[in-house]
Each structure stands twice: as structure tokens, then as C-alpha cells.
Enzyme design. Structure first.
Site, PDB file in Angstrom:
ATOM      1  NE  ARG A 152      -3.450  -2.304   2.846  1.00 36.47           N
ATOM      2  CZ  ARG A 152      -3.098  -3.462   3.407  1.00 36.47           C
ATOM      3  NH1 ARG A 152      -1.877  -3.620   3.887  1.00 36.47           N
ATOM      4  NH2 ARG A 152      -3.962  -4.452   3.506  1.00 36.47           N
ATOM      5  CE  LYS A 176      -6.276  -1.368   5.170  1.00 31.93           C
ATOM      6  NZ  LYS A 176      -7.583  -1.584   4.520  1.00 31.93           N
ATOM      7  CG  HIS A 247      -4.901   0.931  -3.893  1.00 31.63           C
ATOM      8  ND1 HIS A 247      -4.114   1.136  -2.772  1.00 31.63           N
ATOM      9  CD2 HIS A 247      -5.687  -0.133  -3.594  1.00 31.63           C
ATOM     10  CE1 HIS A 247      -4.431   0.240  -1.841  1.00 31.63           C
ATOM     11  NE2 HIS A 247      -5.370  -0.539  -2.318  1.00 31.63           N
ATOM     12  NE  ARG A 250      -3.018  -3.348  -1.534  1.00 31.73           N
ATOM     13  CZ  ARG A 250      -2.487  -4.196  -0.662  1.00 31.73           C
ATOM     14  NH1 ARG A 250      -1.167  -4.362  -0.624  1.00 31.73           N
ATOM     15  NH2 ARG A 250      -3.233  -4.887   0.177  1.00 31.73           N
ATOM     16  CG  HIS A 273      -5.796  -8.808   0.853  1.00 30.53           C
ATOM     17  ND1 HIS A 273      -5.992  -9.149  -0.479  1.00 30.53           N
ATOM     18  CD2 HIS A 273      -5.699  -7.458   0.877  1.00 30.53           C
ATOM     19  CE1 HIS A 273      -6.002  -8.051  -1.217  1.00 30.53           C
ATOM     20  NE2 HIS A 273      -5.822  -7.013  -0.426  1.00 30.53           N
ATOM     21  CE1 TYR A 282      -6.167  -6.604  -7.210  1.00 30.94           C
ATOM     22  CE2 TYR A 282      -6.304  -7.842  -5.170  1.00 30.94           C
ATOM     23  CZ  TYR A 282      -6.109  -6.653  -5.839  1.00 30.94           C
ATOM     24  OH  TYR A 282      -5.855  -5.512  -5.126  1.00 30.94           O
TER      25      TYR A 282
END
Length: 292
Positions: A152, A176, A247, A250, A273, A282
Site C-alpha cells: 500500500r 493494517k 493503488h 498494487r 489481506h 483479482y
């Protein structure tokens, strides 16, 4: 009312471990809600408070957002922020019931990420090499690293010296929830970072105690907004148009990895993720063979 928001934001930071960017988004959304509540109270000639903010007030707020032509995704985010905040207020005993109870969120379709092709990615990565400035060496390192790792942008600009192992060929970043992950990178990206660190960064740094890897012209850590402006310039020079966002690389990394034969679970780990369903989006962008 604003103090209640600050208490909630502190809870998100300390107890939930939310990132600085996420907390900033919550602050923006809830401050807008507080301003609306205060304006409504002033119009009625009453004292504004969360205890007096009703479900009808919440519905009026949603109507106001729609009248101001906010996108459905933005309205959905603001509703989610309000629901989390009022759930916190109920748990803290500050209010009895949440005014968001029974308030629907806008229905939004699941938008597919928009990657660029491999040839377009190469074209974009070539743009900084056309310049001979210190910033161009930095920009080449950033673009190569972003495409090589799928990080990110917030993770990229948060990197410090030592987070990229240029000999071992991997980058360490924190995603995250402050979750650490190690991502292998190809040799060209490692060499671009090495060239930047050795030839450009020493001339950009002002404070020798600065640990940020990527610096702006003032010698401070480069921001997400700063990177966005840089990327727009290179996308324009590569004739890729306004569709390229921070983004994009990515998304392109994930799509190209899957198209090249990488398994979904590996790509999930590389992207950081928490749920495989996030990565599965994806597969809609690859061939039927890869999907199977």
C-alpha cells in the site's frame, strides 16, 4: 460532542490498533456529523448533544449527503463510521440507543480494481530514468519497489532505512493492525533502492537523525499526498491518463502475479489481506485457467 469523538478515536487507536490514516478518516466523517447535528439544533433552538440526536436526525443527515451528491461509497463509509461511534457511545453508557439502528447503508456494487498491463507498468517505471535529478532517483526507487512488492502507498512512505534488504532482496513493512510482513522483491527494484540510498538520499536529508527512507525536498518524510502528485506526473508523461492512482500498482502487482501462475494464498500473504475473499476479487481479472 467533540470530546466524545476524541474519546472514540483514542479507543480506535489504543484498543483497536487502527492506523493513523483510518483514524483520520473517522475523525473527518464524525466531525462532519457533529457539525450537521449542531446546525440542526441551532435551527430548532435547542442545545446540541448526542443524547438528543435521533434516528430522524440520522436520516436527515443521509438525505443531506445525497443532496450534496456524495458518492454511494462515501455515504456508506460515513454511515459505517457513525454506526461504530454510536455503538461505542451505547457501550460507554453515554446514550441509551443508537440513532443508526435500522438505518440502511447505501447499496454499492463491488467495483473491480483497475490494473494496468505489464507493458504499461514497464512504461511507467521507465519515466523517472529520463530525468537526472535526485528526486528522479527517489521516484524510480519508489515506483520499482511499489510494483515489486504490491505494498500500500501508506506502507511505502512509512518505510525507514533498513526496512529494505538490498542484498537479501526483500522489504519489511507494517500493514493494517501493525502486522509485519516480509515481501521478496526482484533485483531491479533492490538496485533502484540501493542507488537512491547511496547517491540521492544523502543530498536530500537535512537532519542526520531522520530515519525515513523516502524524503521530500525539505528532507522530511514523503507523504501519501506527495507521492500521489509525483505519480500523476509520471502517468501523464507515459500517456496513461488519470486512471492511474496510487493503488494502481498494487492492483497490477496482484493481477500480474496471478496471471504468471502464483497461487491465491501466496498473493494474499504478499498483499497483507486478512481474508482470502479480499484477494479473490483479482481472479475476475485473469484468465479462465487461472480462475479454475
Amino acid at each position: 460532542m467533540k470530546q466524545d469523538i476524541e474519546n472514540f478515536l483514542k479507543y480506535l487507536t489504543v484498543e483497536k490498533g487502527f492506523s493513523e490514516n483510518t483514524v483520520a478518516a473517522y475523525r473527518n466523517d464524525l466531525s462532519q456529523l457533529a457539525s450537521f447535528s449542531e446546525d440542526e439544533a441551532a435551527r430548532r433552538g435547542t442545545v446540541p448533544s448526542w443524547a438528543s440526536f435521533s434516528r430522524q436526525g440520522m436520516l436527515s443527515y443521509l438525505l443531506n449527503l445525497k443532496e450534496r451528491h456524495y458518492a454511494a461509497t462515501t455515504v456508506a463509509r460515513k454511515v459505517a463510521a457513525a454506526k461504530s461511534f454510536f455503538a461505542f457511545m451505547v457501550a460507554e453508557g453515554k446514550i441509551k440507543d443508537s440513532p443508526t439502528q435500522g438505518v440502511p447503508s447505501p447499496r454499492i456494487g463491488k467495483s473491480l480494481p483497475k490494473p494496468i498491463s505489464i507493458s504499461q507498468a514497464r512504461l511507467l517505471l521507465e519515466q523517472p530514468s529520463k530525468l537526472s535529478t535526485l528526486e528522479a532517483k527517489r521516484d524510480k526507487a519508489m515506483l520499482e519497489l511499489l510494483y515489486a512488492s504490491g505494498m500500500r502507498v501508506s506502507e511505502l512512505v512509512s518505510l525507514n532505512l533498513g526496512d529494505v534488504d538490498m542484498v537479501g532482496g526483500f522489504v519489511r513493512c507494517f500493514g493494517k493492525g501493525h502486522k509485519e510482513r516480509l515481501i521478496p522483491i526482484y533485483e531491479q527494484a533492490a538496485l533502484a533502492v540501493k542507488e537512491y540510498v547511496e547517491q540521492a538520499r544523502p543530498h536530500l536529508v537535512r537532519n542526520q537523525d531522520e530515519r525515513a527512507l523516502f524524503l521530500n525536498r525539505r528532507g522530511d518524510r514523503l507523504t501519501r499526498q506527495g507521492f500521489w502528485q509525483i505519480l500523476k506526473g509520471y502517468a501523464k508523461s507515459a500517456n496513461l491518463g488519470a486512471s492511474v492512482t496510487p493503488h494502481t500498482l498494487r492492483h497490477s502487482f496482484a493481477t500480474h502475479m496471478l496471471s504468471g501462475g502464483a497461487d491465491l494464498r501466496s498473493v494474499q500473504e504478499l498483499l497483507g489481506h486478512a481474508n482470502i475473499s479480499t484477494t479473490q476479487v483479482y481472479t475476475h481479472l485473469t484468465t479462465d485457467h487461472i480462475r479454475r
